[in-house]
Design a protein around this motif. Sequence first.
Motif, PDB file in Angstrom:
ATOM      1  N   ASP A 173      -0.489  -2.280   4.131  1.00 53.37           N
ATOM      2  CA  ASP A 173       0.639  -2.099   5.057  1.00 53.37           C
ATOM      3  C   ASP A 173       1.833  -1.447   4.361  1.00 53.37           C
ATOM      4  O   ASP A 173       2.565  -0.652   4.970  1.00 53.37           O
ATOM      5  CB  ASP A 173       1.058  -3.447   5.646  1.00 53.37           C
ATOM      6  CG  ASP A 173       0.050  -3.988   6.650  1.00 53.37           C
ATOM      7  OD1 ASP A 173      -0.851  -3.231   7.054  1.00 53.37           O
ATOM      8  OD2 ASP A 173       0.154  -5.178   7.012  1.00 53.37           O
ATOM      9  N   VAL A 174       2.038  -1.787   3.082  1.00 59.07           N
ATOM     10  CA  VAL A 174       3.138  -1.175   2.332  1.00 59.07           C
ATOM     11  C   VAL A 174       2.907   0.322   2.178  1.00 59.07           C
ATOM     12  O   VAL A 174       3.808   1.140   2.399  1.00 59.07           O
ATOM     13  CB  VAL A 174       3.302  -1.845   0.952  1.00 59.07           C
ATOM     14  CG1 VAL A 174       4.395  -1.138   0.146  1.00 59.07           C
ATOM     15  CG2 VAL A 174       3.625  -3.327   1.100  1.00 59.07           C
ATOM     16  N   VAL A 175       1.684   0.707   1.814  1.00 64.66           N
ATOM     17  CA  VAL A 175       1.384   2.127   1.642  1.00 64.66           C
ATOM     18  C   VAL A 175       1.544   2.870   2.963  1.00 64.66           C
ATOM     19  O   VAL A 175       2.098   3.978   3.010  1.00 64.66           O
ATOM     20  CB  VAL A 175      -0.040   2.309   1.076  1.00 64.66           C
ATOM     21  CG1 VAL A 175      -0.438   3.781   1.086  1.00 64.66           C
ATOM     22  CG2 VAL A 175      -0.128   1.754  -0.338  1.00 64.66           C
ATOM     23  N   ARG A 176       1.082   2.251   4.033  1.00 65.75           N
ATOM     24  CA  ARG A 176       1.194   2.926   5.327  1.00 65.75           C
ATOM     25  C   ARG A 176       2.659   3.156   5.703  1.00 65.75           C
ATOM     26  O   ARG A 176       3.042   4.262   6.098  1.00 65.75           O
ATOM     27  CB  ARG A 176       0.488   2.103   6.402  1.00 65.75           C
ATOM     28  CG  ARG A 176       0.537   2.742   7.803  1.00 65.75           C
ATOM     29  CD  ARG A 176      -0.316   1.977   8.798  1.00 65.75           C
ATOM     30  NE  ARG A 176      -1.727   2.079   8.445  1.00 65.75           N
ATOM     31  CZ  ARG A 176      -2.445   1.083   7.918  1.00 65.75           C
ATOM     32  NH1 ARG A 176      -1.873  -0.085   7.676  1.00 65.75           N
ATOM     33  NH2 ARG A 176      -3.708   1.256   7.620  1.00 65.75           N
ATOM     34  N   ALA A 177       3.471   2.113   5.571  1.00 62.66           N
ATOM     35  CA  ALA A 177       4.866   2.217   6.000  1.00 62.66           C
ATOM     36  C   ALA A 177       5.708   3.072   5.065  1.00 62.66           C
ATOM     37  O   ALA A 177       6.558   3.847   5.513  1.00 62.66           O
ATOM     38  CB  ALA A 177       5.476   0.822   6.126  1.00 62.66           C
ATOM     39  N   ARG A 178       5.476   2.947   3.753  1.00 60.57           N
ATOM     40  CA  ARG A 178       6.342   3.626   2.786  1.00 60.57           C
ATOM     41  C   ARG A 178       5.889   5.055   2.476  1.00 60.57           C
ATOM     42  O   ARG A 178       6.706   5.886   2.073  1.00 60.57           O
ATOM     43  CB  ARG A 178       6.410   2.819   1.484  1.00 60.57           C
ATOM     44  CG  ARG A 178       7.036   1.437   1.598  1.00 60.57           C
ATOM     45  CD  ARG A 178       8.502   1.500   2.045  1.00 60.57           C
ATOM     46  NE  ARG A 178       9.365   2.226   1.159  1.00 60.57           N
ATOM     47  CZ  ARG A 178      10.165   1.666   0.245  1.00 60.57           C
ATOM     48  NH1 ARG A 178      10.208   0.346   0.136  1.00 60.57           N
ATOM     49  NH2 ARG A 178      10.941   2.401  -0.522  1.00 60.57           N
ATOM     50  N   LEU A 179       4.604   5.362   2.657  1.00 61.49           N
ATOM     51  CA  LEU A 179       4.092   6.669   2.243  1.00 61.49           C
ATOM     52  C   LEU A 179       3.424   7.438   3.370  1.00 61.49           C
ATOM     53  O   LEU A 179       3.818   8.561   3.679  1.00 61.49           O
ATOM     54  CB  LEU A 179       3.102   6.496   1.085  1.00 61.49           C
ATOM     55  CG  LEU A 179       3.612   5.778  -0.164  1.00 61.49           C
ATOM     56  CD1 LEU A 179       2.472   5.549  -1.140  1.00 61.49           C
ATOM     57  CD2 LEU A 179       4.721   6.565  -0.833  1.00 61.49           C
ATOM     58  N   LEU A 180       2.395   6.855   3.982  1.00 61.72           N
ATOM     59  CA  LEU A 180       1.586   7.612   4.933  1.00 61.72           C
ATOM     60  C   LEU A 180       2.390   8.032   6.159  1.00 61.72           C
ATOM     61  O   LEU A 180       2.331   9.201   6.581  1.00 61.72           O
ATOM     62  CB  LEU A 180       0.368   6.797   5.354  1.00 61.72           C
ATOM     63  CG  LEU A 180      -0.581   6.347   4.232  1.00 61.72           C
ATOM     64  CD1 LEU A 180      -1.759   5.570   4.814  1.00 61.72           C
ATOM     65  CD2 LEU A 180      -1.078   7.541   3.419  1.00 61.72           C
ATOM     66  N   GLU A 181       3.132   7.108   6.750  1.00 60.34           N
ATOM     67  CA  GLU A 181       3.871   7.444   7.967  1.00 60.34           C
ATOM     68  C   GLU A 181       4.980   8.475   7.720  1.00 60.34           C
ATOM     69  O   GLU A 181       5.099   9.450   8.489  1.00 60.34           O
ATOM     70  CB  GLU A 181       4.427   6.173   8.599  1.00 60.34           C
ATOM     71  CG  GLU A 181       3.325   5.296   9.187  1.00 60.34           C
ATOM     72  CD  GLU A 181       3.851   3.990   9.774  1.00 60.34           C
ATOM     73  OE1 GLU A 181       5.073   3.733   9.645  1.00 60.34           O
ATOM     74  OE2 GLU A 181       3.043   3.231  10.346  1.00 60.34           O
ATOM     75  N   GLY A 184       3.489  11.876   7.599  1.00 61.62           N
ATOM     76  CA  GLY A 184       2.670  12.306   8.725  1.00 61.62           C
ATOM     77  C   GLY A 184       1.189  12.267   8.426  1.00 61.62           C
ATOM     78  O   GLY A 184       0.399  12.996   9.052  1.00 61.62           O
ATOM     79  N   MET A 185       0.770  11.410   7.499  1.00 68.68           N
ATOM     80  CA  MET A 185      -0.641  11.289   7.143  1.00 68.68           C
ATOM     81  C   MET A 185      -1.298  10.298   8.112  1.00 68.68           C
ATOM     82  O   MET A 185      -1.569   9.147   7.767  1.00 68.68           O
ATOM     83  CB  MET A 185      -0.791  10.861   5.687  1.00 68.68           C
ATOM     84  CG  MET A 185      -0.272  11.893   4.701  1.00 68.68           C
ATOM     85  SD  MET A 185      -0.416  11.409   2.956  1.00 68.68           S
ATOM     86  CE  MET A 185      -2.209  11.327   2.765  1.00 68.68           C
ATOM     87  N   THR A 186      -1.565  10.786   9.307  1.00 71.96           N
ATOM     88  CA  THR A 186      -2.070   9.927  10.381  1.00 71.96           C
ATOM     89  C   THR A 186      -3.583   9.785  10.370  1.00 71.96           C
ATOM     90  O   THR A 186      -4.141   9.068  11.208  1.00 71.96           O
ATOM     91  CB  THR A 186      -1.637  10.495  11.740  1.00 71.96           C
ATOM     92  OG1 THR A 186      -2.151  11.840  11.875  1.00 71.96           O
ATOM     93  CG2 THR A 186      -0.120  10.522  11.860  1.00 71.96           C
ATOM     94  N   ALA A 233      -9.250  16.209   4.656  1.00 70.25           N
ATOM     95  CA  ALA A 233      -8.718  17.281   3.814  1.00 70.25           C
ATOM     96  C   ALA A 233      -7.303  17.643   4.223  1.00 70.25           C
ATOM     97  O   ALA A 233      -6.441  17.899   3.376  1.00 70.25           O
ATOM     98  CB  ALA A 233      -9.634  18.507   3.889  1.00 70.25           C
ATOM     99  N   GLY A 234      -7.040  17.625   5.533  1.00 68.73           N
ATOM    100  CA  GLY A 234      -5.694  17.951   5.999  1.00 68.73           C
ATOM    101  C   GLY A 234      -4.655  16.974   5.498  1.00 68.73           C
ATOM    102  O   GLY A 234      -3.559  17.377   5.077  1.00 68.73           O
ATOM    103  N   ASP A 235      -4.969  15.680   5.533  1.00 73.27           N
ATOM    104  CA  ASP A 235      -4.027  14.691   5.018  1.00 73.27           C
ATOM    105  C   ASP A 235      -3.870  14.804   3.512  1.00 73.27           C
ATOM    106  O   ASP A 235      -2.769  14.606   2.968  1.00 73.27           O
ATOM    107  CB  ASP A 235      -4.491  13.280   5.394  1.00 73.27           C
ATOM    108  CG  ASP A 235      -3.812  12.767   6.656  1.00 73.27           C
ATOM    109  OD1 ASP A 235      -3.236  13.589   7.394  1.00 73.27           O
ATOM    110  OD2 ASP A 235      -3.862  11.549   6.911  1.00 73.27           O
ATOM    111  N   GLN A 236      -4.948  15.131   2.816  1.00 77.15           N
ATOM    112  CA  GLN A 236      -4.842  15.301   1.372  1.00 77.15           C
ATOM    113  C   GLN A 236      -3.949  16.488   1.019  1.00 77.15           C
ATOM    114  O   GLN A 236      -3.223  16.464   0.018  1.00 77.15           O
ATOM    115  CB  GLN A 236      -6.232  15.475   0.757  1.00 77.15           C
ATOM    116  CG  GLN A 236      -7.062  14.198   0.743  1.00 77.15           C
ATOM    117  CD  GLN A 236      -6.434  13.133  -0.121  1.00 77.15           C
ATOM    118  OE1 GLN A 236      -6.541  13.169  -1.345  1.00 77.15           O
ATOM    119  NE2 GLN A 236      -5.757  12.177   0.498  1.00 77.15           N
ATOM    120  N   LEU A 237      -3.980  17.522   1.851  1.00 77.68           N
ATOM    121  CA  LEU A 237      -3.077  18.652   1.616  1.00 77.68           C
ATOM    122  C   LEU A 237      -1.629  18.265   1.872  1.00 77.68           C
ATOM    123  O   LEU A 237      -0.715  18.784   1.214  1.00 77.68           O
ATOM    124  CB  LEU A 237      -3.479  19.848   2.484  1.00 77.68           C
ATOM    125  CG  LEU A 237      -4.805  20.532   2.106  1.00 77.68           C
ATOM    126  CD1 LEU A 237      -5.081  21.700   3.040  1.00 77.68           C
ATOM    127  CD2 LEU A 237      -4.801  20.991   0.649  1.00 77.68           C
TER     128      LEU A 237
END
Length: 445
Positions: A173-181, A184-186, A233-237
Amino acid sequence: MSNVQELQGVLDEEARRASVPGAVVGVTHRGTESVFATGVSSVDTGLPVDPGTLFMIGSTSKTFAAAAVMALVEDGTLDLDRPVVEHLPDLPLADPVARKTVTLRHLLTHSAGFLGDVDFTTGWGDDALALAIAKFGDLPQNFAPGEVFSYCNAGFQLAGRVVEVATGEVFEDVVRARLLEPLGMTESYYLPWEVLTRRHAVGHVLREGGPAVEHTVGLSRADSASGGLWSTAGDQLKWARFFLTGEAEGKPPLSEATRDLMRAPQRKAALRFEEVGLSWLRTTHGEARLVRHGGNVSNLQLSDFVTLPEHDFAVTVLTNSAGGSALGAKIVDWCLEHVVGLPPLVSPLPVPQPDIAEYLGRYQTGDLAFVVSDRDGALWAQLVAEIEDFPSPPPFEAVFVGGDAIAPAADTRKPTARFLRDERGRVTSVEFGGRTAKRGATVTG
């Protein structure tokens, strides 16, 4: 330089050669992105891979764990150089000195010194990571903290647990809130129930009849911080663009100074790497200095992630079989030569071969060993994995390519191992696959 669109044909052909059922490659160069897909996500279903197919990225996940730590460092919640035990008073480590002195910087640079390749299966609940860390008293302390670099999955699990304790939230949850969101790494997920309802690749083993589906994920939830992220691949970019340029859809989760610190050399690494930053690994390609990672999930899904900051370039390769190791190397080298324009690597000039007797032996670290033997006067080496359902690669004839480094005789362009000596000049350990292993018994044939 070639047109990047030529990469589709290269990917199709090299995937076939490497027996990789399916793969996706993403490339970004000076702001232009391209994604290429080939093959199927499963040989059982024949479902084609497309640019939105999820793959396990394996150990590239460590860069997300490190970034989560650094976000909390920027907040003032964590400090890289304070002992971890200050956050985890009940931390069990076998060595009392290590328990008192291991820091987050040690963990993020693979230099904590305890055994790094572990398999603690603790279920899929929110307490999986805490339960795994409770078993760390069973890990042997192979080196003093800070003494050597030796690739350490367990260290990133411990860093992930520190994140949980510092925030009061589960790691994912920390990674999702602090980094992914914010980025825009959905299309990046940790948990199988998030993945199963979306297009995803399954892992394959290579058998005599060709690739076959292996009905396992290959990791448990306790491995989230060290290798558990699924992504496209798109999220990794998007991850690459953030570290290359600071690009983010929302507020950037890290400052430019912190991104630079994470990629800057912190210490010398162990072959096949040369230096390590805060999780990021550094190698050279001729004169070019690459900042990279990559992953191997139980030889089922393998990936590469390579950036060249001064050329505003990155490539990610996601695959679903052990052949992905060879495929990833081919794709990365092709891109560096044909997209970036770097000269191809050439084999080094032959060097005098030393007496091989002083190098023979079995070098062990946990369930991994590097065995060096004499076959009719020639040096042979083999990585031996004493792990169920993880086949060891075949032995190879090796030659010295300078100093105490060796490479396969069939391709001497990249050293694969380097022997280390003590203060008396005796060979005592070897670096291979990023691990540092101590010498045991002598092997003569």
